[in-house]
Design an enzyme around this catalytic site. Structure first.
Site, PDB file in Angstrom:
ATOM      1  N   GLY A 109       0.419  -1.278   0.088  1.00 60.52           N
ATOM      2  CA  GLY A 109      -0.110  -0.055   0.012  1.00 60.52           C
ATOM      3  C   GLY A 109       0.343   0.792   0.029  1.00 60.52           C
ATOM      4  N   HIS A 160       1.330  -4.525 -11.441  1.00 58.10           N
ATOM      5  CA  HIS A 160       2.480  -4.252 -12.628  1.00 58.10           C
ATOM      6  C   HIS A 160       3.896  -4.245 -12.729  1.00 58.10           C
ATOM      7  CE1 HIS A 160       1.949   0.280 -12.297  1.00 58.10           C
ATOM      8  NE2 HIS A 160       2.960  -0.193 -11.647  1.00 58.10           N
ATOM      9  N   ASP A 168       6.451  -8.380   3.828  1.00 56.03           N
ATOM     10  CA  ASP A 168       6.897  -8.653   2.667  1.00 56.03           C
ATOM     11  C   ASP A 168       5.807  -9.274   1.996  1.00 56.03           C
ATOM     12  OD1 ASP A 168       8.471  -9.716   0.563  1.00 56.03           O
ATOM     13  OD2 ASP A 168      10.031 -10.250   1.378  1.00 56.03           O
ATOM     14  N   ARG A 175      -2.966  -2.132  -5.446  1.00 55.71           N
ATOM     15  CA  ARG A 175      -2.969  -1.435  -6.058  1.00 55.71           C
ATOM     16  C   ARG A 175      -1.984  -0.542  -7.085  1.00 55.71           C
ATOM     17  NH1 ARG A 175      -1.883   4.336  -6.896  1.00 55.71           N
ATOM     18  NH2 ARG A 175      -3.052   5.308  -8.498  1.00 55.71           N
ATOM     19  N   ASP A 199       3.316  -2.365   3.713  1.00 54.57           N
ATOM     20  CA  ASP A 199       4.209  -2.668   3.166  1.00 54.57           C
ATOM     21  C   ASP A 199       5.765  -2.752   3.275  1.00 54.57           C
ATOM     22  OD1 ASP A 199       6.477  -1.383   0.588  1.00 54.57           O
ATOM     23  OD2 ASP A 199       4.174  -0.801   0.001  1.00 54.57           O
TER      24      ASP A 199
HETATM   25  C1  LIG Z   1       4.033   0.966  -7.447  1.00 53.68           C
HETATM   26  S1  LIG Z   1       4.308   1.447  -5.289  1.00 53.68           S
HETATM   27  C2  LIG Z   1       2.424   1.000  -5.250  1.00 53.68           C
HETATM   28  C3  LIG Z   1       2.203   1.181  -3.721  1.00 53.68           C
HETATM   29  C4  LIG Z   1       0.983   1.847  -4.052  1.00 53.68           C
HETATM   30  N1  LIG Z   1       0.078   0.773  -3.690  1.00 53.68           N
HETATM   31  C5  LIG Z   1      -0.206   2.657  -4.552  1.00 53.68           C
HETATM   32  O1  LIG Z   1      -1.032   2.653  -5.409  1.00 53.68           O
HETATM   33  O2  LIG Z   1       0.198   4.129  -4.383  1.00 53.68           O
HETATM   34  C6  LIG Z   1       4.871  -0.398  -5.417  1.00 53.68           C
HETATM   35  C7  LIG Z   1       4.507  -0.601  -3.630  1.00 53.68           C
HETATM   36  O3  LIG Z   1       5.455  -2.229  -3.602  1.00 53.68           O
HETATM   37  C8  LIG Z   1       6.092  -1.726  -2.864  1.00 53.68           C
HETATM   38  N2  LIG Z   1       6.511  -3.086  -2.391  1.00 53.68           N
HETATM   39  C9  LIG Z   1       7.863  -3.558  -3.183  1.00 53.68           C
HETATM   40  N3  LIG Z   1       7.870  -4.752  -2.642  1.00 53.68           N
HETATM   41  C10 LIG Z   1       7.730  -4.991  -1.910  1.00 53.68           C
HETATM   42  C11 LIG Z   1       7.220  -6.926  -1.316  1.00 53.68           C
HETATM   43  N4  LIG Z   1       8.541  -7.313  -1.620  1.00 53.68           N
HETATM   44  N5  LIG Z   1       6.450  -6.232   0.049  1.00 53.68           N
HETATM   45  C12 LIG Z   1       5.657  -5.538   0.562  1.00 53.68           C
HETATM   46  N6  LIG Z   1       5.474  -4.352  -0.657  1.00 53.68           N
HETATM   47  C13 LIG Z   1       6.398  -3.678  -1.642  1.00 53.68           C
HETATM   48  C14 LIG Z   1       6.777  -0.887  -2.572  1.00 53.68           C
HETATM   49  O4  LIG Z   1       7.491  -0.674  -1.652  1.00 53.68           O
HETATM   50  C15 LIG Z   1       5.516   0.138  -3.585  1.00 53.68           C
HETATM   51  O5  LIG Z   1       5.098   1.446  -1.583  1.00 53.68           O
END
Ligand SMILES: C[S@@+](CC[C@H](N)C(=O)[O-])C[C@H]1O[C@@H](n2cnc3c(N)ncnc32)[C@H](O)[C@@H]1O
Length: 476
Positions: free
Chosen positions: A283, A356, A336, A352, A305
């Site tokens: 998130g 992708h 994670d 969200r 997150d």
């Molecule tokens: C493109 S951002 C989207 C954030 C949020 N969902 C939004 O729409 O504003 C992707 C998110 O995935 C998180 N992320 C990446 N790898 C992760 C993991 N292994 N576990 C949890 N979160 C992760 C990143 O830190 C980032 O906040």
């Protein structure tokens, strides 16, 4: 077929589409007593009201699609292609303007504009070079050159303004994006990680070591930044603290560049029973949850997150909505998403702009963990761009409720080309940064099927408005 026989007929058909759509836009605005926003006035969400009316958006998207197709059909081809091939300079120059605080300097300078000597002075850059950067942008309708070497804002350039004073930015550059809409932060991220990575896409696609890889550390980004770390891990390095913070705020920017209630549309959050628990997986700092928590006080939320991001999230919530966290209605949890999901059987798992970021194998791991933790009544809400085919979609996924859409009028492309191009630019950006992908509905359907979910409905966002689509799944 979306084509007309005589090439001049095609150009005329495009121009007729533009004319008739503009007539409809005017009619629609007049019927509501609204004024269509001027391209030269600064952007405010309120002043966008006329453009936001659904029929005005529909006709606006036809104008944009037809205008781009008309340019492609009329400009001499070598120049047309050369223009596309060199457009990356525009991306880079947007970042120059952001980093030299041009938007803030122009706002403080007033509507008559500021001479480039005075724009360059606070950052001590060469005014002659800066004038060339700003002239390229003005030629692309970002900023106005109101007199030789004198620049002022227009609607597009005003979006680069953080709203902060130049003095405060110069005093603490690292805090430039804190407590802003995040739009300048997002475009600074684009001009930095994304533009630099894009320069290496060819080598990455051709080199047999990376050509077929779905690994997040075998990307164009890895070549550009000479690191073996996936981008999200690289953000955790101490020297990338500013970039990590900028990315987090930039994600809030992705919400602020679309209609403010985009997250609320396409899924009936209101109909969920009192006390339903929503888990915002990956998130970020929680900007989507923030919009939902403000709108629906009968729901509870967990924002998950990575550790470092949850630390940033705590600051965000403390600033924006501290009582929600204090009362326990919103919880922030380091998790994670490649590990088993700690929350069982919530009403909704939503993600969200997560799918992708990842190649199929990684998406399947995330989805499988959520499936294992799901109750029979848990719904999965995936919010992402749908990158439809550029031709009519003939796949069986079209049978999913909400999947099929009307074809636009001939001779426009089936996906409305330029009107929806952001999804396709985003797709290549995800490929370059993480080996991720925007997907077609058929590809989403397959991912869900393989991870024990079933795609039951699609609520297509308006790509013209930048709104993501929602794909709703249930346990299969
Ligand atoms: C493109 S951002 C989207 C954030 C949020 N969902 C939004 O729409 O504003 C992707 C998110 O995935 C998180 N992320 C990446 N790898 C992760 C993991 N292994 N576990 C949890 N979160 C992760 C990143 O830190 C980032 O906040």
């Amino acid at each position: 077929m979306n084509s007309v026989q005589n090439p001049v007929d095609e150009i005329r058909a495009l121009s007729d589409l533009i004319k008739s759509s503009i007539d409809k836009i005017e009619e629609s605005c007049l019927s509501r007593g609204q004024i269509y926003p001027s391209a030269n006035d600064p952007f405010t969400p309120q002043s966008e009201a006329a453009r936001m009316a659904p029929d005005v958006q529909e006709y606006g998207s036809i104008v944009v699609a037809a205008a781009a197709q008309l340019i492609a059909a009329t400009r001499p081809p070598p120049l047309g292609l050369a223009t596309h091939a060199l457009k990356f300079h525009v991306s880079s120059c947007i970042r120059v303007a952001i980093n030299l605080h041009v938007a803030e300097i122009l706002r403080e300078g007033g509507p008559l504009g500021v001479h480039v000597h005075d724009i360059a002075s606070p950052t001590k850059v060469d005014p002659t070079k800066l004038a060339r950067v700003l002239r390229l942008l003005a030629t692309n309708h970002i900023f106005l050159e109101v007199a030789p070497d004198v620049f002022s804002h227009n609607r597009l350039s005003s979006l680069l303004d953080t709203g902060k004073s130049v003095t405060s930015i110069l005093a603490d550059g690292d805090a430039k994006y804190d407590n802003t809409l995040g739009i300048a932060a997002l475009f600074d991220h684009f001009g930095d990680e994304a533009v630099k990575s894009s320069g290496y896409i060819t080598e990455t696609l051709i080199d047999p070591k990376t050509a077929r890889s779905g690994e997040p550390n075998q990307t164009a980004f890895n070549r550009a930044f000479k690191t073996d770390l996936p981008m999200f891990h690289w953000y955790d390095l101490e020297e990338n603290a500013f970039r990590r913070r900028r990315f987090g705020i930039g994600m809030e920017g992705t919400q602020n560049v679309v209609a403010p209630d985009a997250i609320l549309q396409g899924f009936d959050w209101k109909a969920l029973p009192q006390g339903s628990l929503i888990v915002d997986v990956g998130g970020g700092i929680g900007s989507q949850t923030h919009a939902l928590a403000k709108a629906f006080d009968h729901l509870s939320f967990v924002v998950q997150d990575r550790d470092a991001v949850i630390e940033e999230a705590a600051k965000f919530w403390n600033e924006k909505y501290p009582e929600a966290v204090k009362l326990g209605r919103v919880k922030l949890q380091a998790h994670d998403f490649f590990e088993p999901q700690p929350i069982s059987g919530p009403s909704v798992f939503f993600m969200r702009m997560i799918m992708h970021d990842w190649s199929n194998d990684y998406c399947l791991k995330i989805l499988s963990h959520l499936r294992s933790a799901a109750a029979p009544s848990t719904q999965l809400v995936i919010i992402d761009n749908i990158a439809s085919y550029a031709c009519p979609d003939t796949t069986s996924a079209q049978q999913t409720p909400g999947a099929s859409t009307r074809l636009p009028p001939a001779p426009l492309l089936a996906n409305k080309g330029e009107a929806n191009v952001l999804a396709y630019l985003g797709d290549i950006q995800m490929l370059n940064l993480n080996n991720g992908s925007e997907r077609t509905i058929a590809q989403f359907s397959e991912l869900l099927r393989k991870s024990g979910w079933k795609l039951v409905r699609v609520a297509q966002g308006d790509g013209f408005e930048g709104e993501n689509s929602k794909l709703i799944g249930v346990p299969a």
